[in-house]
Design a protein around this motif. Structure first.
Motif, mmCIF file in Angstrom:
data_model
loop_
_atom_site.group_PDB
_atom_site.id
_atom_site.type_symbol
_atom_site.label_atom_id
_atom_site.label_comp_id
_atom_site.label_asym_id
_atom_site.label_seq_id
_atom_site.Cartn_x
_atom_site.Cartn_y
_atom_site.Cartn_z
ATOM 1 N N MET A 83 3.237 3.461 -5.079
ATOM 2 C CA MET A 83 3.954 4.735 -5.228
ATOM 3 C C MET A 83 3.007 5.885 -5.562
ATOM 4 O O MET A 83 3.217 7.011 -5.123
ATOM 5 N N ILE A 129 0.850 -1.208 0.000
ATOM 6 C CA ILE A 129 0.000 0.000 0.000
ATOM 7 C C ILE A 129 0.881 1.253 0.000
ATOM 8 O O ILE A 129 0.655 2.181 -0.763
ATOM 9 N N ILE A 130 1.878 1.296 0.892
ATOM 10 C CA ILE A 130 2.832 2.414 0.908
ATOM 11 C C ILE A 130 4.255 1.840 0.910
ATOM 12 O O ILE A 130 4.814 1.511 1.968
ATOM 13 N N PRO A 131 4.846 1.701 -0.281
ATOM 14 C CA PRO A 131 6.171 1.069 -0.374
ATOM 15 C C PRO A 131 7.311 2.030 -0.035
ATOM 16 O O PRO A 131 7.117 3.244 -0.007
ATOM 17 N N ILE A 165 -2.482 4.099 6.064
ATOM 18 C CA ILE A 165 -2.360 5.529 5.743
ATOM 19 C C ILE A 165 -2.224 6.347 7.029
ATOM 20 O O ILE A 165 -1.337 7.188 7.162
ATOM 21 N N ASP A 218 -3.229 17.720 -2.816
ATOM 22 C CA ASP A 218 -3.570 18.861 -3.675
ATOM 23 C C ASP A 218 -5.028 18.825 -4.138
ATOM 24 O O ASP A 218 -5.410 19.509 -5.072
ATOM 25 N N MET A 239 1.181 8.313 7.960
ATOM 26 C CA MET A 239 1.194 9.781 7.970
ATOM 27 C C MET A 239 1.385 10.338 9.376
ATOM 28 O O MET A 239 1.980 11.393 9.557
ATOM 29 N N LEU A 268 -0.129 6.232 -4.553
ATOM 30 C CA LEU A 268 -0.791 6.646 -3.310
ATOM 31 C C LEU A 268 0.177 7.444 -2.440
ATOM 32 O O LEU A 268 -0.180 8.489 -1.885
ATOM 33 N N LYS A 269 1.407 6.974 -2.341
ATOM 34 C CA LYS A 269 2.399 7.633 -1.499
ATOM 35 C C LYS A 269 2.654 9.063 -1.973
ATOM 36 O O LYS A 269 2.674 10.010 -1.170
ATOM 37 N N GLU A 270 2.814 9.201 -3.279
ATOM 38 C CA GLU A 270 3.014 10.520 -3.888
ATOM 39 C C GLU A 270 1.845 11.453 -3.544
ATOM 40 O O GLU A 270 2.027 12.608 -3.161
ATOM 41 N N LYS A 301 -5.836 -0.762 4.829
ATOM 42 C CA LYS A 301 -5.413 0.396 4.032
ATOM 43 C C LYS A 301 -5.590 1.688 4.838
ATOM 44 O O LYS A 301 -4.703 2.544 4.884
ATOM 45 N N ARG A 352 7.115 20.186 -4.236
ATOM 46 C CA ARG A 352 6.618 18.811 -4.184
ATOM 47 C C ARG A 352 7.621 17.880 -3.512
ATOM 48 O O ARG A 352 8.818 17.974 -3.708
ATOM 49 N N ILE A 353 7.046 17.024 -2.683
ATOM 50 C CA ILE A 353 7.895 16.022 -2.038
ATOM 51 C C ILE A 353 7.818 14.765 -2.903
ATOM 52 O O ILE A 353 6.740 14.323 -3.259
ATOM 53 N N LEU A 411 -0.329 11.151 -0.999
ATOM 54 C CA LEU A 411 -0.413 11.443 0.441
ATOM 55 C C LEU A 411 0.579 12.525 0.853
ATOM 56 O O LEU A 411 0.274 13.364 1.702
ATOM 57 N N LEU A 412 1.757 12.486 0.258
ATOM 58 C CA LEU A 412 2.798 13.434 0.665
ATOM 59 C C LEU A 412 2.660 14.786 -0.027
ATOM 60 O O LEU A 412 3.286 15.751 0.363
ATOM 61 N N ASN A 413 1.840 14.833 -1.054
ATOM 62 C CA ASN A 413 1.614 16.093 -1.766
ATOM 63 C C ASN A 413 0.119 16.346 -1.953
ATOM 64 O O ASN A 413 -0.383 16.340 -3.070
ATOM 65 N N ILE A 419 7.221 15.877 6.599
ATOM 66 C CA ILE A 419 6.287 17.010 6.666
ATOM 67 C C ILE A 419 6.178 17.406 8.136
ATOM 68 O O ILE A 419 5.266 16.976 8.826
ATOM 69 N N ASN A 474 -6.955 9.321 -1.716
ATOM 70 C CA ASN A 474 -6.565 8.061 -1.084
ATOM 71 C C ASN A 474 -6.952 6.837 -1.905
ATOM 72 O O ASN A 474 -6.858 5.722 -1.421
ATOM 73 N N GLY A 519 7.473 11.248 -3.514
ATOM 74 C CA GLY A 519 7.056 10.045 -2.803
ATOM 75 C C GLY A 519 7.813 8.833 -3.307
ATOM 76 O O GLY A 519 8.376 8.829 -4.368
#
Lengths: 190, 569
Positions: free
Chosen positions: B409, A54-56, A151, B419, A155, B411-413, A147, A187-188, B415-417, A165, B404, A190
């Motif tokens: 990748m 889900i979040i690699p 998340i 918009d 976070m 989803l991660k992108e 999921k 932009r970060i 979540l961290l940004n 962040i 969400n 990911g």
């Protein structure tokens, strides 16, 4: 400190495995830390694999690096009703067979794309009155819950909130009419 | 129970005793101490010192094991307090757990309590709107309860007195139903809230208003508050943890340390007041009897002036439990009305919606308040099929959210940004006036006792037809206003929550002109025992729609000055 808390600490220190490890996987050890869930060591490994799908990890750490599976199990163990715990546990137990039926393989053997597909498809499974329908409902519940907490746990982790962040205890004076174009942050990746 | 009055009577004698250290008690104590009166303040809970005893105040979200959520074991053991919106991991230690002080619900009543020095002043929502004569004249005009023995002119200068000290931010809105006060600069409404206020003006003329809600936060100018050791509100919105800046008013940050600094205050935490002692020969109250929370020993304290500010229902409980030959049914209770005519605020209904306009804007930063809708129903004359009316909260918000729906990748992108802006979300909740009735009462249970051997309080309070009609009207009117403003996806709900969860219970020891129909006179003295004052929620004759704490502060300050003036006669 009562016995339950002591056990939990011990479980956390030893990576979630409070009992003496056994090589016999047919009697997979139950993790004492999540006493209401009866989660086995191999199940926790599977949960880690799912949450990390889900979040690699990448340049920025992933769910498994941040011990998100522990967070998921703590939340379900401590905050869920017995019925919802049972639904989660049922879906969790049924997930490996579900994967095998669809792909002919074990989850951990799949490539990343296949793993992602099976999770996304699983979150959308529809329930029904039949036994299969009930199982599908539980699988969907298990995956959606996993999921959601992946998340949240990711976070709201120390790593994200300090290094990626940073959380601000003092958010600054209110601006009730700020142009969105002025709010764009770098932009970060990911 | 052992009665261990070991210390001499002189050591246990003060010039005034204040029971309760919450908003109203601490104000009484602060005023008495400022006037040179040696005051004992008794609190049933533990001591909570400003900053030192705010263990969670600077904790970061990830430091809470369940990220704020209460574990199920705790919720199951505490079905009442768990219903409160603020009973979360960061503030649970300031709430009374159900088993600590059991009571009897003859009808469902969620009694939310904070037993510690500072009481619920650590947990309150900090909204401070003045009453006007439309409120004080309500019972007389509409024929319910009894006439208030005071009017706005009696209390206006005391509102100013407490506002200035506590720190109240707000705008001079010039509304007759919500008088202006001594304000620090107000907080800004956001762009969608201002839009809604303009729409109201357009569609309803000068009848309906939406303003920035006045709140007890130091904003814009903190100079005056430095002498209290308080600083500017930092917009953290973590008030329920206790504020290390003293940015909002609490007894702990403001009135109590101030009173201690005078050298006139003695604080006695961990002491449950059992009853007021009445001396039949002297014909007055002489002190209070307490139970030590730890040793359960009984001790007596004496003073010529007593303030009973234990919070509305506990003040009723103490007075009902203060029996003597002269007052077999509770102190000052000659007419049998003690504990009756209790009322509250109806917080049942909400309306929410979305607004597609103003899409180029969002908000940033934080603020401790939002919009306030003063009462517009039945203000100048009776115009609906229900009596009185409601105020309402209103707020709009818009911030970036993450999508969400994806996985991996992608989803991660996301979540961290974050918009995804979506439309503005707007929401409102009602704050309805309920009518005090004899059938809404509290009384002592004949058999059941609490862990200290005190009788349990039986609570018998319910909504009535007037409340049902008002709830319906709020939903209809707010929905109509939302529609006229062009809001979409409008949804309304009636939680049907039990009374009590509003945490605005009031009455039982009501003020009035006539000793036959009220307990307290215009100066907050018991008609029958004038050296006993009550200035907390228990003293309320009617409830109006405004959050009541500011009025309790003003009552307490006014009564304290009255008590001192009386003692000099």
């Amino acid at each position: 400190m009562n016995r339950r808390i002591a056990l939990r600490h011990l479980a956390l220190i030893s990576g979630g495995l409070a009992l003496i490890p056994s090589c016999d996987f047919s009697s997979d050890d139950i993790l004492a830390a999540y006493d209401k869930l009866k989660v086995t060591a191999s199940q926790k490994t599977l949960l880690g694999d799912i949450s990390n799908t889900i979040i690699p990890a990448g340049e920025i750490k992933g769910a498994l690096d941040l011990e998100v599976p522990d967070f998921i199990l703590v939340m379900i163990n401590d905050c869920f009703t017995t019925e919802n715990q049972a639904m989660f546990t049922k879906g969790f137990a049924a997930f490996p067979d579900y994967v095998k039926t669809i792909t002919g393989s074990k989850f951990e053997k799949l490539d990343t794309k296949k793993k992602e597909e099976i999770i996304q498809a699983g979150t959308k499974l529809e329930g029904g009155e039949t036994e299969e329908g009930q199982t599908n409902k539980a699988i969907s519940y298990f995956l959606n819950t996993t999921k959601r907490f992946t998340i949240q746990g990711y976070m709201a982790s120390e790593y994200i909130q300090t290094e990626v962040i940073p959380y601000s205890l003092i958010p600054g004076e209110y601006n009730g009419a700020v142009l969105i174009t002025d709010l764009q942050k770098p932009r970060i990746n990911g | 129970m052992a009665n261990l009055n070991i210390r001499s009577k002189q050591e246990r004698t003060y010039e005034a005793i204040v029971v309760g250290s919450g908003i109203s008690g601490s104000w009484a104590a602060k005023e008495l101490c400022d006037l040179g009166v040696k005051t004992l303040m008794i609190e049933r809970g533990r001591n909570v010192e400003h900053i030192k005893d705010y263990p969670t105040t600077n904790m970061l979200p990830y430091e809470f094991p369940h990220r704020g959520q209460m574990p199920k074991e705790v919720k199951d053991a505490n079905p009442v307090v768990s219903k409160c919106y603020a009973f979360n991991e960061d503030a649970a230690h300031f709430f009374v757990k159900d088993a600590e002080h059991p009571y009897v619900q003859e009808k469902p009543f969620d009694w939310i309590r904070g037993y510690q020095v500072g009481g619920k002043s650590l947990l309150w929502a900090r909204q401070v709107q003045r009453w006007s004569d439309f409120d004080f004249e309500g019972p007389a005009r509409d024929g319910f309860a009894v006439d208030w023995p005071i009017r706005y002119k009696d209390i206006a200068s005391w509102y100013s007195h407490v506002e200035k000290f506590a720190g109240v931010s707000g705008n001079k809105d010039g509304l007759p139903q919500l008088p202006d006060g001594e304000f620090l600069p107000g907080y800004e409404l956001n762009v969608v809230e201002k839009y809604f206020a303009e729409q109201l003006k357009k569609h309803y003329g000068n009848d309906r208003h939406m303003i920035s809600s006045r709140c007890a936060h130091i904003h814009g100018n903190a100079e005056y508050y430095a002498q209290q050791g308080r600083a500017m509100c930092q917009n953290r919105n973590l008030c329920q943890r206790g504020c290390p800046f003293g940015g909002y008013f609490s007894s702990n940050s403001s009135t109590i340390p101030w009173a201690l600094k005078t050298g006139n205050l003695t604080l006695r935490p961990d002491a449950i007041v059992h009853s007021v002692i009445y001396d039949e020969e002297l014909g007055k109250a002489t002190g209070v009897r307490i139970i030590d929370a730890h040793t359960k020993e009984v001790e007596e304290f004496y003073a010529p002036v007593l303030f009973i500010n234990a919070a509305a229902l506990n003040t009723n409980l103490i007075l009902l439990n203060s029996t003597s030959n002269r007052f077999p049914n509770g102190l000052g209770n000659d007419n049998g009305l003690l504990g009756k005519y209790v009322a509250f605020h109806n917080y049942r209904a909400r309306v929410s919606g979305e607004y597609e306009g103003l899409s180029e804007y969002a908000t940033s930063g934080g603020r401790p308040t939002s919009g306030y809708f003063p009462r517009f129903r039945n203000v100048y004359k009776q115009e609906t099929d229900f009596l009185r009316g409601y105020a309402a909260g209103f707020s709009g918000g818009r911030g970036a959210r993450a999508d969400n729906s994806g996985i991996g990748m992608e989803l991660k992108e996301s979540l961290l940004n974050p918009d995804q802006y979506g439309p503005w979300r707007v929401g409102s909740h009602m704050m309805g006036e309920t009518l005090p009735k004899e059938t809404n009462y509290v009384a002592l249970d004949e058999n059941l006792k609490d862990p200290y051997g005190m009788p349990q309080l039986k609570i018998n309070i319910d909504y009535d037809d007037n409340d049902e009609k008002m709830t319906k009207d709020y939903i209809e009117q707010m929905t109509e206003m939302f529609e006229k403003a062009g809001f979409t996806n409008i949804q309304s709900s009636d939680s049907k929550q039990a009374p009590g969860l509003d945490i605005h219970e009031m009455g039982g020891v009501r003020m009035g002109k006539d000793p036959k129909t009220s307990l307290l006179n215009a100066n907050h003295q018991l008609h029958a025992v004038p050296n006993v004052y009550v200035t907390d929620g228990a003293s309320m004759t009617s409830t109006s729609t405004q959050n009541p704490s500011l009025t309790y502060m003003a009552f307490a300050a006014r009564a304290a000055h009255h008590a001192v003036a009386e003692s000099k006669k």
